[in-house]
Design an enzyme around this catalytic site. Structure first.
Site, PDB file in Angstrom:
ATOM      1  N   PRO A   1     -44.991  40.782 -50.756  1.00  0.00           N
ATOM      2  CA  PRO A   1     -46.320  40.224 -50.833  1.00  0.00           C
ATOM      3  C   PRO A   1     -47.566  41.022 -50.203  1.00  0.00           C
ATOM      4  CG  PRO A   1     -45.103  39.334 -48.727  1.00  0.00           C
ATOM      5  CD  PRO A   1     -44.179  40.238 -49.630  1.00  0.00           C
TER       6      PRO A   1
ATOM      7  N   CYS B   1     -33.779  44.178 -46.592  1.00  0.00           N
ATOM      8  CA  CYS B   1     -33.582  43.230 -45.367  1.00  0.00           C
ATOM      9  C   CYS B   1     -32.473  42.539 -45.192  1.00  0.00           C
ATOM     10  CB  CYS B   1     -34.963  42.450 -45.334  1.00  0.00           C
ATOM     11  SG  CYS B   1     -35.176  41.169 -46.789  1.00  0.00           S
TER      12      CYS B   1
ATOM     13  N   GLU C   1     -46.027  45.157 -58.398  1.00  0.00           N
ATOM     14  CA  GLU C   1     -45.080  44.174 -58.087  1.00  0.00           C
ATOM     15  C   GLU C   1     -44.773  43.768 -59.484  1.00  0.00           C
ATOM     16  OE1 GLU C   1     -42.551  41.520 -57.879  1.00  0.00           O
ATOM     17  OE2 GLU C   1     -43.093  42.514 -55.908  1.00  0.00           O
TER      18      GLU C   1
ATOM     19  N   ASP D   1     -38.812  49.075 -51.285  1.00  0.00           N
ATOM     20  CA  ASP D   1     -38.346  47.972 -50.416  1.00  0.00           C
ATOM     21  C   ASP D   1     -37.815  46.943 -51.292  1.00  0.00           C
ATOM     22  OD1 ASP D   1     -38.002  46.736 -48.019  1.00  0.00           O
ATOM     23  OD2 ASP D   1     -39.576  45.469 -48.589  1.00  0.00           O
TER      24      ASP D   1
ATOM     25  N   ALA E   1     -43.741  45.768 -54.141  1.00  0.00           N
ATOM     26  CA  ALA E   1     -44.869  45.608 -53.084  1.00  0.00           C
ATOM     27  C   ALA E   1     -45.088  44.377 -52.430  1.00  0.00           C
ATOM     28  CB  ALA E   1     -46.180  46.289 -53.382  1.00  0.00           C
TER      29      ALA E   1
END
Length: 442
Positions: free
Chosen positions: A114, A233, A135, A180, A112
């Protein structure tokens, strides 16, 4: 064109074919900048009215806007301090849009930090259900927690826990999970030169192995019929299509779903989506996976019965806040936390915060917590010091004292443009500023 690894460019030529020249030209342009409006803090019309200029909306989420290069020092804006927006590259909002969190659901953001995607999930949940933001790297988890607090999220658990332990303990607990995943970051090359400097084919392969490992653990925490969204990304097929295909081969109880969006371009037979700089964002890959089995699963172990606040804590809170309820509550260290509904047992899961702290013990007395004021709407505070944008608000955000009528005494929430930004204690015609030192403007 920015200096990029030759092998990376060769791979992109193979991947894009006739579109490669457009991709190459995009690196002569500045990267896309964006922000995401936070509906937990104010309505859209109010937010747009408070901005000093009109912004173009981005297609990747209903909350996202493009920010021009001329709009700088966003972190010093009172709107930023109030949590009215989160600075985020526009296409980064795409993953949560595909996840489609709904009010009342339990959602896990497994990687998660930032915190941009967690805050977006919280906006979709609208204060209901449960958000669990994890995180594994403790330093990054602290940044995640700070952003969750600034955005006024009440219904979140923030943890720093190994993925296998967390998902094993919270078996079949979540309706939706976002992975992610940590990646080679090729979509950040236009704005982060160090990401390009660290790139290598070996790093791509190492990332793909780690991504597959994370997904294999994540499935434990998803209920039957639940949705898992995988995103990166980066552009590399090994980390995107390759990871999803390997996952589906190893997990026949999952199927690939159509993302149901129009932006970017199709991948994996048209069901997943890819975003390149030519598509209006720096770069993202998103795939949606559904757990199709309906087998019965055991609930997470370690359910706990939370305590009720003491009479002293209850009375103190009523002097400061007008929250509808003050239970369930948990004491951790010197702080008293108001918990979201449906929180499971927390022991051994590296929890930094569950819900938000309303007060803490200091030298034998109770004092309010900054996080409670950030989570509160103005009408949920007993005393308010309303400030309009300008010099007085700027002084508060720099940590300075504020002059008040001498009749005002005690703990007061501070608002700027009707949004809470912090608190102080009124005495003798002055408000002693309690805005955290690490957050102040300089």
């Amino acid at each position: 064109m920015k200096k990029l690894p030759v092998e990376f460019l060769t791979r992109m030529k193979r991947l894009l074919g006739s579109e490669y020249p457009a991709f190459e030209r995009s690196y002569e342009q500045p990267p896309f900048r964006g922000l995401r409006w936070n509906p937990l803090k104010c309505g859209r019309e109010r937010f747009e009215a408070l901005l000093d200029r009109p912004l173009q909306r981005a297609p990747f989420s209903p909350f996202t806007y493009y920010v021009p290069e001329t709009m700088d020092r966003l972190g010093h804006s009172y709107l930023h301090h109030a949590g009215a927006f989160y600075v985020q590259e526009p296409s980064a909002a795409s993953a949560v849009t595909v996840l489609d969190p709904r009010p009342g659901e339990r959602v896990l953001d497994l990687c998660a930090a930032p915190g941009g995607k967690s805050a977006q999930i919280a906006a979709c949940l609208a204060g209901t259900g449960l958000l669990w933001s994890n995180e594994v790297i403790r330093k990054r988890a602290a940044i995640l927690l700070s952003n969750i607090e600034r955005m006024g999220v009440r219904n979140a658990v923030v943890s720093s826990c190994e993925v296998e332990r967390l998902c094993g303990r919270l078996c079949a607990f979540f309706d939706k999970i976002l992975v992610d995943a940590p990646c080679s970051g090729e979509g950040m090359f236009r704005r982060e030169g160090e990401a390009a400097a660290e790139w290598s084919p070996e790093h791509v392969q190492a990332c793909a192995r780690r991504q597959q490992e994370i997904l294999n653990h994540a499935v434990q925490a998803l209920r039957p019929g639940g949705r898992l969204v995988y995103s990166t990304c980066t552009f590399s097929p090994e980390e995107n299509e390759g990871v999803v295909e390997a996952f589906l081969g190893a997990h026949p109880d999952f199927e690939l779903e159509d993302c149901g969006v129009y932006w970017g371009r199709p991948a994996l037979g048209g069901k997943a989506r890819r975003i390149y700089p030519m598509d209006g964002g720096e770069g993202h890959f998103v795939a949606a996976l559904r757990r199709v089995n309906t087998a019965e699963t055991s609930p997470p172990q370690g359910q706990a019965a939370w305590g009720q606040p003491s009479q002293a804590v209850r009375e103190f809170c009523r002097e400061v806040y007008r929250f509808a309820g003050l239970q369930p509550m948990l004491k951790a260290g010197e702080q008293f936390y108001l918990l979201p509904e449906g929180v499971p047992g927390l022991d051994g899961l590296g929890v930094l915060r569950a819900g938000f702290p309303v007060c803490e013990e200091k030298k034998g007395r109770l004092e309010p917590c900054h996080a409670a004021f950030m989570a509160a709407k103005p009408e949920e505070l007993v005393q308010l010091v309303p400030l309009e944008p300008g010099e007085c608000a700027g002084r508060f955000l720099r940590g300075e004292e504020i002059e008040l009528p001498s009749t005002v005494k005690g703990w007061c929430g501070v608002t700027i443009a009707d949004m809470t930004v912090g608190f102080g204690k009124a005495s003798g015609g002055r408000l002693k500023n309690r805005y955290p030192k690490g957050l102040r403007n300089h």
